[in-house]
Structures are given as C-alpha cells and as structure tokens.
Write an enzyme that holds these catalytic residues in place. Sequence first.
Site, mmCIF file in Angstrom:
data_model
loop_
_atom_site.group_PDB
_atom_site.id
_atom_site.type_symbol
_atom_site.label_atom_id
_atom_site.label_comp_id
_atom_site.label_asym_id
_atom_site.label_seq_id
_atom_site.Cartn_x
_atom_site.Cartn_y
_atom_site.Cartn_z
ATOM 1 N N LYS A 187 53.191 -28.969 114.316
ATOM 2 C CA LYS A 187 53.433 -30.391 114.057
ATOM 3 C C LYS A 187 54.236 -30.454 112.758
ATOM 4 C CE LYS A 187 50.947 -34.767 114.464
ATOM 5 N NZ LYS A 187 51.820 -35.435 115.420
ATOM 6 N N ARG A 232 44.440 -27.825 112.762
ATOM 7 C CA ARG A 232 45.808 -27.833 113.315
ATOM 8 C C ARG A 232 46.845 -27.876 112.191
ATOM 9 N NH1 ARG A 232 47.383 -32.360 117.706
ATOM 10 N NH2 ARG A 232 47.447 -33.647 115.823
ATOM 11 N N GLU A 245 55.410 -33.231 127.897
ATOM 12 C CA GLU A 245 54.613 -34.309 127.296
ATOM 13 C C GLU A 245 55.540 -35.484 127.044
ATOM 14 O OE1 GLU A 245 53.264 -33.210 123.344
ATOM 15 O OE2 GLU A 245 55.098 -32.074 122.971
HETATM 16 N N1 PMP Z 1 52.481 -34.802 121.461
HETATM 17 C C1 PMP Z 1 53.240 -35.081 120.388
HETATM 18 C C2 PMP Z 1 54.654 -34.623 120.372
HETATM 19 C C3 PMP Z 1 52.694 -35.773 119.303
HETATM 20 O O1 PMP Z 1 53.433 -36.036 118.226
HETATM 21 C C4 PMP Z 1 51.342 -36.193 119.359
HETATM 22 C C5 PMP Z 1 50.721 -36.917 118.204
HETATM 23 N N2 PMP Z 1 51.294 -38.182 117.994
HETATM 24 C C6 PMP Z 1 50.595 -35.909 120.525
HETATM 25 C C7 PMP Z 1 51.199 -35.194 121.531
HETATM 26 C C8 PMP Z 1 49.164 -36.324 120.634
HETATM 27 O O2 PMP Z 1 48.377 -35.552 119.754
HETATM 28 P P1 PMP Z 1 47.022 -36.125 119.111
HETATM 29 O O3 PMP Z 1 46.163 -36.534 120.247
HETATM 30 O O4 PMP Z 1 46.479 -34.983 118.344
HETATM 31 O O5 PMP Z 1 47.405 -37.279 118.269
#
Ligand code: PMP
Length: 291
Positions: free
Chosen positions: A151, A52, A184
Amino acid sequence: MPRIVFMNDRLVPEDEARVSVFDHGLLYGDGVFEGLRSYSGRVFRLDAHLDRLWDSARAICLEIPLTKEAVAKAVVDTLAANKLTDGYVRLVVTRGAGSLGLDPNRTKHPQVIVIADTISLYPREYYEQGLRIVTAATQRTQSAALSPRIKSLNYLNNIMAKLEGLQAGCVEALMLNHKGEVAECTGDNIFVVRDAAGGRSGRLLTPPPDAGILEGITRNAVMELARAAGIDCRETTLVRHDLYTADECFLTGTAAEVIPVVEIDGRRIGAGVPGPVTAKLIDAFQKLVRS
Ligand code: PMP
C-alpha cells in the site's frame, strides 16, 4: 475547529503539520500508508492495519522510526484529540526529505503522519440501490512491476482507472490484471455470489492475492463473517464472464465498507438490485464493527 495532526512525535494543529518539498514521499511517491476507521471509539482491526503497514514498509526497505505500540497510541490519541469516536484515519509514512534523485539512501528522517477526520465515501442511496461500475482499460500493476500488496504512496495506477470510471459516470471501476483476470476495484476489493438462484445457498467468490490485489482488511473480515454464517467462501480466479453471470456482486473497503454492485459494463447483475447474501453480510459487518 482546526484539526489536530500527529507528526512524528507530537500532536500539532493542522496548519503546523508540514512536510518538506524535498520529501521523497512527495517527489517520488516513496512511502506507504494505511486507511483505518474507528467505530464507537474503537479502531477496527488496528493490529491488522499496523501489520500491513509494516509489511509494506519492509517491502520498500523503509524503516518506520516508531514502534507498532507507539503508532497504535498515535492513532488513538489523534482520534481523541479531534473528539472523533466514529472517524477515518489516514496513517502515512514517507521516506523523508533528501537530495533530488531517487536514491532513498540520501534521505533522512521518515515522516510518520496521522490524520483523523470523518469520511463519507458514497451517498446512502448507493448502499440501498447498489453501484454501477465499468471495467477500466488501465490494467492493475503487475506484481513484477510493483506489487499491489504494497500500500504505497504511488496510487497513479488506481487513479488512472478511477478517472476512466468517473468519465463513464461511475464512482468505481473494475481493474483486471495483465492476464485479463479480475483483480479488484480502484480502492475496493470485489466479491461475487454465484449459484444462489432458486433457493440454493450460493458460493461467495473473490480473487486470490496472486491475482494482483491489495489484501483488504475488510475483505478478510467479510470472508470470516461469511464462513461463520455457513456461506461457502473461496478465493478463486475470476474473469469478467463470472461477474456478468453472477447472482450478486459487492465491494469491500475500509472507507466504502460493504457496498452492493448491481451493474457492470451495462450488464445487470442478478435481479439488478442488492441481493440477500449481500444484505446479510452488510448487516453482519455493521454488527462486527460495533461489537
Ligand atoms: N484495494 C485497494 C487498491 C485499496 O486501496 C483498498 C483500500 N482502500 C482496498 C482494496 C480495500 O482494503 P481495506 O479493506 O483494507 O481498506
């Protein structure tokens, strides 16, 4: 004991881990990052996090100056140098220092930084009792403006929504996309369980990537666990009504892991306590990360 930080090619004490004030990561949020976690000395889904990170970097035309193998080793070495077996890792790649002005071509030397520490995002009772969240007025960035799948070091969109949640007395906030669909939370993905009342097995639902979300690594692991447990799990468009009328709701993220939600915008979700499907998935997730 001072923490040890990986900077580009070596481990240094934290007060020697410095970036330039001309780094475009600082000046413009130009860079990418990952948050990872290690359990019992093993980094959870390290390859998925590196993939990622590389995808985020590719999307912003940033060439990471190390191989994936070298970054994987840096993550493991930084945890070891800080004597952490259960730790949280922040992996950052900035565009590097350059002259003032947006042009990334005027920068040199992207900085690769690995910080390892412990993290406890929420107190234990939130996991037992569940979170209350509210919907933020701040919309999740549209993909046409800045894809939430990157990200990036530009988290102000999420921070604006987080501020709204905090002002409402909540530690997380729900974000909708520009169409008013559920995307989200500010740092977590969201799931609901529907049709689970009256002994029915229920369906686990979560918004698809094109709702404008970061495709969480915890989210993907939970979907795999649900399917392995025979729970019908689908990515589908959700609106707030689907959340308000759900039997259960929970959030997923590397730092938060799997955390129940029992109230959204003043509406009690299901019975107002963490539900059985959520409890089962929390249990399965804890087993997976330590397996
Ligand atoms: N959405 C956002 C905006 C995030 O920053 C994150 C990570 N903190 C997630 C979802 C969750 O992703 P992950 O399970 O890969 O940590």
